[in-house]
Design an enzyme around this catalytic site. Structure first.
Site, PDB file in Angstrom:
ATOM      1  N   GLU A  56       0.588  -1.286  -0.008  1.00 28.88           N
ATOM      2  CA  GLU A  56       0.026  -0.003   0.095  1.00 28.88           C
ATOM      3  C   GLU A  56       0.693   1.487   0.077  1.00 28.88           C
ATOM      4  OE1 GLU A  56      -2.583  -0.549   3.412  1.00 28.88           O
ATOM      5  OE2 GLU A  56      -3.768  -2.014   2.244  1.00 28.88           O
TER       6      GLU A  56
ATOM      7  N   HIS B 206      -9.808  -6.007  -2.723  1.00 29.00           N
ATOM      8  CA  HIS B 206     -11.000  -6.028  -1.523  1.00 29.00           C
ATOM      9  C   HIS B 206     -12.304  -5.173  -2.428  1.00 29.00           C
ATOM     10  CE1 HIS B 206      -8.920  -7.361   1.577  1.00 29.00           C
ATOM     11  NE2 HIS B 206      -7.819  -6.523   1.319  1.00 29.00           N
TER      12      HIS B 206
ATOM     13  N   ASN C 207       2.624  -4.694  -3.421  1.00 29.81           N
ATOM     14  CA  ASN C 207       1.153  -5.059  -3.243  1.00 29.81           C
ATOM     15  C   ASN C 207       0.458  -3.811  -2.741  1.00 29.81           C
ATOM     16  OD1 ASN C 207      -1.079  -7.353  -2.713  1.00 29.81           O
ATOM     17  ND2 ASN C 207      -0.939  -6.788  -0.770  1.00 29.81           N
TER      18      ASN C 207
ATOM     19  N   ASP D  82     -11.605 -10.532  -1.827  1.00 33.09           N
ATOM     20  CA  ASP D  82     -12.951 -10.432  -0.800  1.00 33.09           C
ATOM     21  C   ASP D  82     -14.075  -9.674  -1.658  1.00 33.09           C
ATOM     22  OD1 ASP D  82     -12.236  -8.189   0.363  1.00 33.09           O
ATOM     23  OD2 ASP D  82     -11.914  -9.112   2.164  1.00 33.09           O
TER      24      ASP D  82
ATOM     25  N   GLU E 184      -5.808 -10.743  -1.937  1.00 33.56           N
ATOM     26  CA  GLU E 184      -6.691 -10.365  -0.708  1.00 33.56           C
ATOM     27  C   GLU E 184      -7.884 -10.360  -1.302  1.00 33.56           C
ATOM     28  OE1 GLU E 184      -5.299  -7.124   1.746  1.00 33.56           O
ATOM     29  OE2 GLU E 184      -3.069  -7.637   1.472  1.00 33.56           O
TER      30      GLU E 184
HETATM   31  C1  XIL Z   1      -5.998  -7.086   8.165  1.00 31.75           C
HETATM   32  C2  XIL Z   1      -6.275  -8.358   8.823  1.00 31.75           C
HETATM   33  O1  XIL Z   1      -6.936  -9.325   8.169  1.00 31.75           O
HETATM   34  C3  XIL Z   1      -6.954  -7.989  10.039  1.00 31.75           C
HETATM   35  O2  XIL Z   1      -7.076  -9.057  10.986  1.00 31.75           O
HETATM   36  C4  XIL Z   1      -6.042  -6.974  10.847  1.00 31.75           C
HETATM   37  O3  XIL Z   1      -6.908  -6.595  11.885  1.00 31.75           O
HETATM   38  C5  XIL Z   1      -5.946  -5.767  10.013  1.00 31.75           C
HETATM   39  O4  XIL Z   1      -5.160  -6.147   8.704  1.00 31.75           O
HETATM   40  N1  XIL Z   1      -5.171  -5.059   3.322  1.00 31.75           N
HETATM   41  C6  XIL Z   1      -3.727  -5.808   3.844  1.00 31.75           C
HETATM   42  C7  XIL Z   1      -4.151  -6.722   5.052  1.00 31.75           C
HETATM   43  O5  XIL Z   1      -2.989  -5.598   3.300  1.00 31.75           O
HETATM   44  O6  XIL Z   1      -2.952  -6.642   5.681  1.00 31.75           O
HETATM   45  C8  XIL Z   1      -5.291  -6.452   5.912  1.00 31.75           C
HETATM   46  O7  XIL Z   1      -5.400  -7.583   6.825  1.00 31.75           O
HETATM   47  C9  XIL Z   1      -6.456  -5.958   5.022  1.00 31.75           C
HETATM   48  C10 XIL Z   1      -5.995  -4.842   4.405  1.00 31.75           C
END
Ligand code: XIL
Length: 968
Positions: A452, A530, A495, A561, A559
């Site tokens: 990020e 996301h 990422n 979802d 990641e």
């Molecule tokens: C999230 C985890 O899933 C949670 O358990 C934690 O509290 C916060 O982080 N982007 C990312 C991940 O790169 O590391 C994050 O994961 C979600 C957003």
């Protein structure tokens, strides 16, 4: 004789462990006239059975002759290792004895260790009445000399004991734990520090509850020992009702767990502190899975801040029986042409979660365990217990591991940046990266080296993190260099999220291109993905993958979802089933993209294997969300079938609004069509399309923009409206060729049930839905003028600028309204709002309940459900106070506005300047635009009126705003 008997009993109990499931209670009622194994503890102590000491029946135990606090009555070996017991007893002081605290305590000596003394229960006891002592007890370490005894805070207290019951719990981890306080005792709850626990009549159920006062810290309050009541890998549902205590107007309370392993405590939240409005009982409910071996386990209530008093009632903790995972369904990993990964955390390696991971996934990413806060909480102190556990699990199951993440602005301890010059920061980074990557050399296949780092709203596209502020791009260069040195075979990734949005995509692209050109060893780009149920379209994801493929780098979805929400505030109590069907179709479209792009994509990882463990249950707010492929019971959702076998999905009926309008049917794209985005038809092969409709008395106007580069004879679009089908080929009237395919316009008969199908040789892509007529989308013109002075005065500059008026009531039917004009200059939109509102108030603490004007601006006219990061809601109160709304933190827009406000007879005037740095303004530019006037009476909003948006959801959703067209 008595001593001998006691010994025999003790020996028997030690040699023959009580079979847990069927064990009977051990009851000591002294009705047979003997002490039933109890004897004196301490020199000079006597223990006798007498009628005087009886609470029930005719026998009880009288204890006298004590001269030390630890003196009293004791019994040897009543407990069996590994068996949990509830222990109750009744006690009373002999007549004339001053009140003291009586405690039941266990003494034992663990093999090879020192003798321990563990308190089972305690209570203040007087000579006036029998008092119940109760608690629970379990020991797990091999021990000798196990004794239960009753002691007193007063060295000489003489007391009576009767009706002691030790109830072995069948399987203590399966038995519910409940506390209702109806018996007037604290039922085994005890304070964590100085808090005072008393039962009282403030009750949630029944007539009694527990009052908690005198807390010394936010974490001080009632705690319940649940050691032995939870099994490792088992899931429990916990619930407690809480209410604020006297003189407390507001507060937040939550439910937590303290566990200790080898003396080291860890604290975990079951329910994060939430608002408890004064005078109301609020339920704190959540689930917890015990993932560790523990020698201490306690549930407790705490506040986020403050030490205010509160009440607790109706606590329950129940074992949640897991449903077995479905073993007869295809394994995801066998169904896709890339590594199928899941994020996981330590508890998920156990039980059914572990089984689900093993069945479906051949890749994993530790969700938190490799982040900086988990691996190097203090400088140079590295902890890898959880990380090792997860990496070992992966190795045992033949899964590849993604390491997440080496440098990030979040979940990084403060010390990293403290007193850090650039040099110091890069040294800290270097050591961290080297330590982690070296430790897992050969076992972690890919690392998210930086996470990020892009912010497309900055002129240089880089996030203003502490990393960046202190070290500039060098932190990225260092992290990659050191990672490559430490494990030359690990694939190194950059990422980020939102890479599917064009502006962020381009900012990341530029950065990667630049770093590559410098020789920074980047192997791949990670797209977090996301997403939500509506946005962005799968085609945007595909465009991103195609864009980066040109750089010749590997790509991974890291990641994935799909939230069921499009905004940051909504929340369902139960999820509408059709939403899960829609989600299934969304996953299908996404996996169609991934499969098509498999040549560029080495793995796809979902952020969690099942909904119950998703981070979206707590981010951005605690709410019920279901973004993954398996549900809370680990059963396959429509989303799973969308990936594995879409033919099993129920059909999804989409919804589309058809604003009133008439268009010329000539195959040209009129301005009218540009007011709204085209609804996408998913891509099949090389063919995709977008669709829109307008309603009129003459019928339904439709538009299809078809992408189909190869001309073939059968190319056509069929529209079926309420069962009547019309087919239009490339040569039909109203059809025109475009750069990438063809455009179809037609006027069809009116109707609501619509199917659009685009045909190409053997393939067909469709859209099925319900079309609803709605009022026309309002539009207005903003001319180009020199920049006005922002002073709330209506300069001459504004004359001749077209005026729009608010008239769409979203609250009330009358009240303050505005006449609004807009113009533009350079990259700025200027808005003048003349508000009629004779009574002005700023009394409310909520800015939207103050007399104010809201300006809504969507630079791309994207008309998205939910806000994109350059969409803004700019609010100016009559006194000139500015507040800004947008995505989650409005970070992309909050500095875009300047405003002035002046009150005038009968109202006020707002003049605002809104910077629009993400688009180039010019003749013909379309902006999503709306205005809302909030009318306050005292501290309440009594009416609200907009220009176009009638939904009342303009602050959450940009799709119903009107349109502003810029003129030259
Ligand atoms: C999230 C985890 O899933 C949670 O358990 C934690 O509290 C916060 O982080 N982007 C990312 C991940 O790169 O590391 C994050 O994961 C979600 C957003």
């Amino acid at each position: 004789m008595r001593a001998l008997r006691a010994l025999v009993v003790a020996a028997l109990l030690c040699l023959v462990p009580v079979p847990p499931a069927h064990a009977a209670d051990l009851t000591y009622d002294f009705e047979d006239g003997t002490a039933q194994g109890w004897g004196p503890r301490g020199d000079g102590v006597t223990v006798t059975v007498t009628q005087d000491a009886a609470r029930t029946g005719s026998g009880g135990l009288a204890v006298s002759g004590r001269t030390d606090t630890w003196h009293g009555a004791s019994i040897a070996g009543p407990f069996v290792r590994g068996v949990g017991y509830t222990v109750t007893a009744y006690a009373r002081l002999a007549a004339g004895q001053p009140a003291s605290t009586l405690a039941m305590t266990v003494q034992r000596t663990p093999t090879g260790g020192e003798t321990t003394y563990e308190r089972v229960a305690a209570a203040t006891v007087t000579d006036g009445a029998w008092v119940r002592l109760s608690g629970s007890y379990l020991f797990t370490a091999e021990s000798t000399d196990v004794q239960l005894y009753v002691e007193s805070s007063d060295a000489t207290s003489q007391y009576y004991l009767d009706d002691l019951v030790l109830s072995p719990l069948g399987d203590p981890t399966r038995e519910p734990v409940t506390s209702d306080f109806e018996d007037g005792t604290a039922q085994d709850w005890s304070p964590r520090a100085s808090a005072v626990l008393e039962t009282g009549t403030t009750a949630h159920g029944g007539t009694r509850g527990l009052a908690v006062a005198g807390r010394s810290a936010s974490w001080d309050g009632p705690a319940l020992n649940v050691l032995g009541r939870m099994g490792k890998g088992d899931k429990y549902a916990l619930s407690a009702w809480v209410r604020l205590g006297p003189d407390t107007a507001s507060g937040r309370l939550g439910l937590s767990i303290e566990r200790r392993t080898g003396g080291t405590p860890s604290y975990e939240r079951v329910v994060a502190p939430k608002d408890v409005p004064a005078g109301e009982w609020v339920q704190l409910a959540g689930t917890y899975t015990l993932a560790h071996d523990v020698d201490f386990l306690s549930v407790y209530l705490e506040s986020d801040t403050g030490t205010f008093p509160f009440h607790l009632d109706d606590f329950t903790m129940t074992y949640v029986e897991p449903k077995p995972i479905q073993t007869g369904i295809p394994s995801l990993k066998d169904e896709v042409p890339f590594t199928m990964g899941s994020a996981f955390t330590r508890p998920e390696t156990l039980g059914v979660h572990g089984e689900l991971l093993a069945k479906h996934f051949n890749g994993v990413t530790p969700g938190n365990e490799l982040k900086w806060d988990a691996t190097e909480p203090r400088e140079g102190e590295f902890t890898f217990t959880d990380g090792d556990h997860l990496v070992n699990f992966a190795t045992e199951h033949g899964m590849t591991v993604r390491g997440h993440t080496l440098a990030w602005h979040s979940q990084t301890p403060d010390w990293v940046f403290e007193n850090a010059t650039k040099e110091v920061l890069l040294q800290r980074l270097e050591r961290h990266v080297r330590t982690l990557v070296t430790r897992y050399k050969g076992r972690i296949a890919a690392w998210d080296v930086v996470n990020e780092v892009v912010d497309e709203n900055q002129p240089d596209g880089l996030r203003r993190s502490k990393w960046y502020e202190i070290a500039g791009l060098d932190f990225i260069r260092t992290a990659f260099r050191v990672a490559r040195e430490a494990d030359p075979d690990a694939k190194l990734f950059i990422n980020d999220y939102n890479t599917e949005f064009p502006r962020k995509r381009e900012a990341l692209y530029k950065l990667v291109e630049r770093l590559k050109a410098e020789g920074v060893p980047i192997d791949g780009v990670g797209h977090q993905l996301h997403l939500n149920i509506e946005q962005p379209p799968a085609s945007a994801v595909e465009a991103t993958i195609e864009r980066f493929a040109a750089l010749g780098l590997d790509q991974q979805v890291t990641e994935l979802d799909v939230s069921i929400y499009t905004d940051f505030v909504s929340s369902y109590d139960t999820i509408p089933p059709e939403l899960l069907v829609q989600q299934g179709h969304r996953y299908k479209e996404l996996f169609d993209v991934f499969r098509r792009q498999a040549g560029s994509l080495s793995s796809v990882t979902v952020w969690g294997e099942s909904d119950d463990v998703s981070w979206l249950r707590s981010w951005p707010i605690p709410r019920l969300n279901a973004p993954l492929l398996f549900d809370d019971d680990l059963q396959a959702k429509p989303a799973y079938w969308g990936v594995v076998d879409p033919s099993r999905l129920e059909p999804f009926v989409r919804e589309l609004e058809a604003p009133a309008a008439a268009v010329k049917v000539d195959g040209r794209r009129d301005l009218e069509w540009d007011l709204l985005p085209d609804a996408p038809l998913a891509r099949v092969g090389d063919v995709s399309a977008g669709f829109q409709a307008r309603s009129s008395a003459a019928g339904l106007y439709v538009l299809a923009e078809v992408t189909d580069p190869a001309v073939s004879a059968g190319d056509r679009v069929t529209f079926t409206v309420d069962g009547r089908t019309r087919a239009l080929g490339r040569n039909s009237p109203g059809v025109r060729r475009t750069a990438t395919g063809y455009r179809v316009e037609a006027l069809l008969g009116s109707g609501t049930d619509v199917e659009v199908a685009v045909h190409d040789r053997g393939t067909r892509t469709t859209w099925t839905g319900e079309v609803t007529p709605v009022p026309a989308v309002k539009r207005a013109t903003a001319p180009r003028r020199p920049a006005p002075v922002l002073d709330g005065a209506v300069d001459r500059l504004w004359s001749g600028v077209p005026e729009l008026r608010t008239g769409t009531w979203i609250q009330g039917e009358s009240g303050a309204t505005a006449k609004v004009r807009a113009l533009w200059s350079g990259s700025t939109l200027y808005v003048l709002a003349q508000v009629t509102d004779p009574a002005l108030s700023e009394e409310s603490a909520d800015p939207w309940a103050q007399d104010s004007v809201e300006l809504f601006v969507d630079p791309g006219n994207g008309k998205t459900k939910g806000y994109e990061d350059d969409d803004g809601q700019y609010r100016v109160s009559f006194s000139g106070r500015v507040t800004v709304g947008g995505t989650f933190d409005a970070s992309g827009v909050k500095d875009n506005v300047r405003a002035a406000a002046v009150t005038v007879p009968g109202g006020y005037v707002v003049e605002a300047a809104i910077e629009l740095p993400t688009v180039t303004l010019g003749e013909g530019t379309l902006l999503g635009f709306d205005v809302q006037v909030n009318d306050a009476t005292g501290a309440a909003r009594t009416s609200a009126v907009t220009w176009n948006d009638a939904t009342g959801r303009g602050y959450l959703d940009t799709s119903h705003w009107g349109v502003l067209r810029l003129a030259g």
